[in-house]
Motif scaffolding. Structure first.
Motif, PDB file in Angstrom:
ATOM      1  N   ALA A  87      50.245  35.063  49.955  1.00  0.00           N
ATOM      2  CA  ALA A  87      49.568  33.994  49.084  1.00  0.00           C
ATOM      3  C   ALA A  87      49.857  32.614  49.292  1.00  0.00           C
ATOM      4  N   ILE A  88      51.163  32.606  49.688  1.00  0.00           N
ATOM      5  CA  ILE A  88      51.817  31.130  49.761  1.00  0.00           C
ATOM      6  C   ILE A  88      51.258  30.625  51.174  1.00  0.00           C
ATOM      7  N   PRO A  89      51.044  31.125  52.498  1.00  0.00           N
ATOM      8  CA  PRO A  89      50.448  30.594  53.563  1.00  0.00           C
ATOM      9  C   PRO A  89      48.974  30.147  53.243  1.00  0.00           C
ATOM     10  N   VAL A  90      48.239  31.214  52.385  1.00  0.00           N
ATOM     11  CA  VAL A  90      46.933  30.754  51.963  1.00  0.00           C
ATOM     12  C   VAL A  90      46.841  29.511  51.295  1.00  0.00           C
ATOM     13  N   HIS A  91      47.864  29.389  50.455  1.00  0.00           N
ATOM     14  CA  HIS A  91      47.890  27.916  49.609  1.00  0.00           C
ATOM     15  C   HIS A  91      48.174  26.718  50.575  1.00  0.00           C
ATOM     16  N   LEU A  92      49.145  27.138  51.412  1.00  0.00           N
ATOM     17  CA  LEU A  92      49.614  25.848  52.317  1.00  0.00           C
ATOM     18  C   LEU A  92      48.676  25.380  53.017  1.00  0.00           C
ATOM     19  N   THR A  93      47.861  26.500  53.803  1.00  0.00           N
ATOM     20  CA  THR A  93      47.034  26.229  54.883  1.00  0.00           C
ATOM     21  C   THR A  93      45.705  25.547  54.303  1.00  0.00           C
ATOM     22  N   GLY A  94      45.254  25.693  52.837  1.00  0.00           N
ATOM     23  CA  GLY A  94      44.123  25.199  52.211  1.00  0.00           C
ATOM     24  C   GLY A  94      44.371  23.961  51.706  1.00  0.00           C
ATOM     25  N   GLY A  95      45.596  23.173  51.807  1.00  0.00           N
ATOM     26  CA  GLY A  95      45.605  21.894  51.203  1.00  0.00           C
ATOM     27  C   GLY A  95      46.271  22.030  49.950  1.00  0.00           C
ATOM     28  N   ASP A  96      46.365  23.274  49.366  1.00  0.00           N
ATOM     29  CA  ASP A  96      46.910  23.417  48.015  1.00  0.00           C
ATOM     30  C   ASP A  96      48.403  23.527  48.203  1.00  0.00           C
ATOM     31  N   ARG A  97      49.063  22.633  47.914  1.00  0.00           N
ATOM     32  CA  ARG A  97      50.602  22.551  47.931  1.00  0.00           C
ATOM     33  C   ARG A  97      51.467  22.931  46.810  1.00  0.00           C
ATOM     34  N   ARG A  98      50.597  23.709  46.022  1.00  0.00           N
ATOM     35  CA  ARG A  98      51.327  23.975  44.736  1.00  0.00           C
ATOM     36  C   ARG A  98      51.763  25.523  44.703  1.00  0.00           C
ATOM     37  N   ILE A  99      52.883  25.749  45.239  1.00  0.00           N
ATOM     38  CA  ILE A  99      53.339  27.050  45.428  1.00  0.00           C
ATOM     39  C   ILE A  99      54.526  27.631  44.501  1.00  0.00           C
ATOM     40  N   GLY A 100      54.694  26.656  43.392  1.00  0.00           N
ATOM     41  CA  GLY A 100      55.655  26.932  42.680  1.00  0.00           C
ATOM     42  C   GLY A 100      55.735  28.504  41.968  1.00  0.00           C
ATOM     43  N   LEU A 101      54.261  28.607  41.297  1.00  0.00           N
ATOM     44  CA  LEU A 101      54.191  30.045  40.761  1.00  0.00           C
ATOM     45  C   LEU A 101      54.253  31.038  41.629  1.00  0.00           C
ATOM     46  N   ASN A 102      53.886  30.881  43.010  1.00  0.00           N
ATOM     47  CA  ASN A 102      54.065  31.753  43.643  1.00  0.00           C
ATOM     48  C   ASN A 102      55.677  32.253  44.019  1.00  0.00           C
ATOM     49  N   LEU A 103      56.242  31.396  44.277  1.00  0.00           N
ATOM     50  CA  LEU A 103      57.571  31.329  44.516  1.00  0.00           C
ATOM     51  C   LEU A 103      58.169  32.122  43.436  1.00  0.00           C
ATOM     52  N   ALA A 104      57.875  31.817  42.252  1.00  0.00           N
ATOM     53  CA  ALA A 104      58.495  32.619  41.095  1.00  0.00           C
ATOM     54  C   ALA A 104      58.235  33.819  41.014  1.00  0.00           C
ATOM     55  N   LEU A 105      56.775  34.050  41.420  1.00  0.00           N
ATOM     56  CA  LEU A 105      56.418  35.677  41.197  1.00  0.00           C
ATOM     57  C   LEU A 105      57.120  36.323  42.334  1.00  0.00           C
ATOM     58  N   LEU A 106      57.342  35.840  43.413  1.00  0.00           N
ATOM     59  CA  LEU A 106      58.062  36.385  44.731  1.00  0.00           C
ATOM     60  C   LEU A 106      59.271  36.864  43.935  1.00  0.00           C
ATOM     61  N   ALA A 107      60.134  35.877  43.510  1.00  0.00           N
ATOM     62  CA  ALA A 107      61.361  36.021  42.989  1.00  0.00           C
ATOM     63  C   ALA A 107      61.677  37.155  42.053  1.00  0.00           C
ATOM     64  N   VAL A 108      60.641  37.352  41.209  1.00  0.00           N
ATOM     65  CA  VAL A 108      60.736  38.043  39.956  1.00  0.00           C
ATOM     66  C   VAL A 108      60.172  39.722  40.646  1.00  0.00           C
ATOM     67  N   ALA A 109      59.265  39.557  41.429  1.00  0.00           N
ATOM     68  CA  ALA A 109      58.973  40.822  42.401  1.00  0.00           C
ATOM     69  C   ALA A 109      60.381  41.368  43.064  1.00  0.00           C
ATOM     70  N   ALA A 110      60.854  40.627  43.695  1.00  0.00           N
ATOM     71  CA  ALA A 110      62.133  40.781  44.422  1.00  0.00           C
ATOM     72  C   ALA A 110      63.494  41.412  43.634  1.00  0.00           C
TER      73      ALA A 110
END
Length: 117
Positions: A87-110
């Motif tokens: 999901a992070i690359p999809v957000h970054l390549t689409g011009g949507d730089r808001r990946i904070g939620l993705n990083l939080a979900l990634l950390a909690v899943a880890a």
């Protein structure tokens, strides 16, 4: 360790159950205001992602609750971790730089993965 796992897994499963249900039931037009990426992916992708999220949420909760198929909880956590890694690359390549939620979900899943092993 059980308390730590449930502290992470419960809200993560709740989030994915909600998000997965939205992706399964709503048309892309109704998803667009909260998920701008739906226009950049094939039409069946949100539904497939929604199903994966629902299975991941169930996999985080049901095996530890029932005491059976214990390998499913780490598999579900791994799947949700991989989902966010995609999901992070999809957000970054689409011009949507808001990946904070993705990083939080990634950390909690880890965290869920580490605690379920």
């Amino acid at each position: 360790m059980d308390i730590a796992y449930w502290t992470l897994a419960d809200p993560l499963a709740l989030f994915y159950a909600y998000a997965g249900t939205l992706k399964l039931l709503r048309d892309p037009e109704r998803l667009r205001p909260m998920m701008a990426w739906v226009d950049r992916v094939p039409r069946p992708a949100p539904r497939a992602l929604g199903a994966a999220e629902l299975f991941g949420a169930a996999g985080l909760l049901l095996p530890p609750l029932t005491g059976t198929a214990g390998w499913l909880a780490p598999a579900a956590a791994s799947g949700l971790l991989l989902l966010q890694l995609g999901a992070i690359p999809v957000h970054l390549t689409g011009g949507d730089r808001r990946i904070g939620l993705n990083l939080a979900l990634l950390a909690v899943a880890a965290g869920c993965l580490a605690l379920s092993l």
